[in-house]
Motif scaffolding. Structure first.
Motif, PDB file in Angstrom:
ATOM      1  N   ARG A   1       2.963  -6.497  -6.394  1.00  0.00           N
ATOM      2  CA  ARG A   1       3.135  -7.388  -5.259  1.00  0.00           C
ATOM      3  C   ARG A   1       4.521  -8.003  -5.206  1.00  0.00           C
ATOM      4  N   SER A   2       5.175  -8.134  -6.375  1.00  0.00           N
ATOM      5  CA  SER A   2       6.501  -8.730  -6.388  1.00  0.00           C
ATOM      6  C   SER A   2       7.518  -7.853  -5.688  1.00  0.00           C
ATOM      7  N   HIS A   3       7.182  -6.556  -5.503  1.00  0.00           N
ATOM      8  CA  HIS A   3       8.122  -5.637  -4.884  1.00  0.00           C
ATOM      9  C   HIS A   3       7.888  -5.471  -3.391  1.00  0.00           C
ATOM     10  N   GLN A   4       6.797  -5.991  -2.856  1.00  0.00           N
ATOM     11  CA  GLN A   4       6.448  -5.649  -1.491  1.00  0.00           C
ATOM     12  C   GLN A   4       7.438  -6.215  -0.484  1.00  0.00           C
ATOM     13  N   ARG A   5       8.046  -7.379  -0.753  1.00  0.00           N
ATOM     14  CA  ARG A   5       9.000  -7.928   0.197  1.00  0.00           C
ATOM     15  C   ARG A   5      10.261  -7.058   0.249  1.00  0.00           C
ATOM     16  N   ASP A   6      10.710  -6.583  -0.923  1.00  0.00           N
ATOM     17  CA  ASP A   6      11.879  -5.713  -0.951  1.00  0.00           C
ATOM     18  C   ASP A   6      11.604  -4.421  -0.219  1.00  0.00           C
ATOM     19  N   ASP A   7      10.394  -3.890  -0.373  1.00  0.00           N
ATOM     20  CA  ASP A   7      10.073  -2.629   0.290  1.00  0.00           C
ATOM     21  C   ASP A   7       9.995  -2.816   1.801  1.00  0.00           C
ATOM     22  N   ALA A   8       9.538  -3.987   2.234  1.00  0.00           N
ATOM     23  CA  ALA A   8       9.454  -4.240   3.666  1.00  0.00           C
ATOM     24  C   ALA A   8      10.853  -4.326   4.269  1.00  0.00           C
ATOM     25  N   LYS A   9      11.808  -4.878   3.484  1.00  0.00           N
ATOM     26  CA  LYS A   9      13.169  -4.969   3.977  1.00  0.00           C
ATOM     27  C   LYS A   9      13.865  -3.610   3.923  1.00  0.00           C
TER      28      LYS A   9
ATOM     29  N   PRO B   1      12.411  -0.011   3.602  1.00  0.00           N
ATOM     30  CA  PRO B   1      11.263   0.886   3.494  1.00  0.00           C
ATOM     31  C   PRO B   1      11.611   2.241   2.929  1.00  0.00           C
ATOM     32  N   ALA B   2      12.897   2.575   2.795  1.00  0.00           N
ATOM     33  CA  ALA B   2      13.292   3.885   2.289  1.00  0.00           C
ATOM     34  C   ALA B   2      13.498   3.872   0.780  1.00  0.00           C
ATOM     35  N   VAL B   3      13.222   2.730   0.148  1.00  0.00           N
ATOM     36  CA  VAL B   3      13.445   2.618  -1.289  1.00  0.00           C
ATOM     37  C   VAL B   3      12.600   3.658  -2.018  1.00  0.00           C
ATOM     38  N   THR B   4      13.162   4.264  -3.061  1.00  0.00           N
ATOM     39  CA  THR B   4      12.458   5.307  -3.815  1.00  0.00           C
ATOM     40  C   THR B   4      11.671   4.681  -4.938  1.00  0.00           C
ATOM     41  N   ILE B   5      10.416   5.033  -5.034  1.00  0.00           N
ATOM     42  CA  ILE B   5       9.540   4.517  -6.077  1.00  0.00           C
ATOM     43  C   ILE B   5       9.383   5.584  -7.143  1.00  0.00           C
ATOM     44  N   ALA B   6       9.685   5.220  -8.384  1.00  0.00           N
ATOM     45  CA  ALA B   6       9.590   6.213  -9.465  1.00  0.00           C
ATOM     46  C   ALA B   6       8.144   6.488  -9.795  1.00  0.00           C
TER      47      ALA B   6
ATOM     48  N   ILE C   1       0.832  -1.196   0.000  1.00  0.00           N
ATOM     49  CA  ILE C   1       0.000   0.000   0.000  1.00  0.00           C
ATOM     50  C   ILE C   1       0.873   1.256   0.000  1.00  0.00           C
ATOM     51  N   CYS C   2       1.935   1.235   0.791  1.00  0.00           N
ATOM     52  CA  CYS C   2       2.842   2.390   0.839  1.00  0.00           C
ATOM     53  C   CYS C   2       3.481   2.641  -0.529  1.00  0.00           C
ATOM     54  N   ILE C   3       3.850   1.573  -1.222  1.00  0.00           N
ATOM     55  CA  ILE C   3       4.416   1.708  -2.568  1.00  0.00           C
ATOM     56  C   ILE C   3       3.415   2.387  -3.500  1.00  0.00           C
ATOM     57  N   LEU C   4       2.164   1.923  -3.470  1.00  0.00           N
ATOM     58  CA  LEU C   4       1.143   2.459  -4.361  1.00  0.00           C
ATOM     59  C   LEU C   4       0.846   3.927  -4.062  1.00  0.00           C
ATOM     60  N   VAL C   5       0.813   4.288  -2.780  1.00  0.00           N
ATOM     61  CA  VAL C   5       0.561   5.683  -2.409  1.00  0.00           C
ATOM     62  C   VAL C   5       1.724   6.567  -2.836  1.00  0.00           C
TER      63      VAL C   5
END
Length: 200
Positions: free
Chosen positions: A185-193, A195-200, A84-88
């Motif tokens: 959804r394939s990215h959610q595990r990486d984002d959880a590890k 959380p500061a990853v930048t989403i374009a 959800i954080c990635i999508l927002v």
């Protein structure tokens, strides 16, 4: 009968401009129609992102206070929160704004009992749902509106599961993410590890 050639050039140009009204409508700020302006929408999305992060932390508190079966369930819920954080964050970026990166902190977790952690997360998610419901009425953009509805459905399902946990029963259904776009959804595990990853 009047011929087109006899029309004033300014009149013809005006008619051409009117014929391209869909393009013009796309450029109009939603605030013109009584909805949130672009800037107001960005402010809401940034606030939503921060509150989703708080929700993720609340679920983490449950996981650390729970037994193995519930902890596994909460880990799935945390991954959904990361999605959800990635999508927002993507929505914020689409509007030309920059979301604050999630800071990596070493702050101590709250020492809550399982019951306290569940009650706290339920309260946080309920308030979040009410905020999103109000936002849906103020957002004109169809794509964002649809995403908010999907996020809302996921949160209400999370609340239902937390209420079951509060009764001392392990829910049979897994945390819901079926309503959210599958391509992220394939990215959610990486984002959880990270959380500061930048989403374009």
């Amino acid at each position: 009968m009047y011929k087109a050639s006899s029309r004033h050039p300014d009149f013809i140009n005006t008619m051409k401009e009117c014929s391209s009204s869909p393009c013009w409508m796309h450029e109009v700020d939603p605030g013109y129609f009584g909805y949130w302006s672009r800037q107001e929408t960005i402010v809401f999305l940034k606030d939503l992102l921060e509150r989703e992060r708080v929700g993720s932390k609340a679920l983490e508190n449950i996981r650390h206070a729970a037994d193995l079966g519930v902890a596994e369930l909460m880990l799935e819920a945390e991954l959904n929160q990361a999605l959800i954080c990635i999508l927002v964050r993507k929505q914020i970026a689409k509007k030309g704004a920059i979301a604050r990166a999630c800071p990596k902190t070493n702050e101590a977790r709250l020492d809550l009992s399982f019951e306290q952690a569940v009650a706290s997360a339920t309260s946080d998610l309920t308030e979040l749902c009410l905020t999103i419901e109000a936002a849906i009425l103020n957002v004109l953009e169809a794509g964002l509106n649809s995403l908010l509805v999907k996020i809302l459905r996921v949160h209400w399902k999370q609340i239902e599961q937390l209420k079951i946990l509060a009764q001392g029963v392990l829910p049979h259904s897994r945390p819901a993410s079926a309503d959210l776009p599958a391509d992220d959804r394939s990215h959610q595990r990486d984002d959880a590890k990270n959380p500061a990853v930048t989403i374009a």
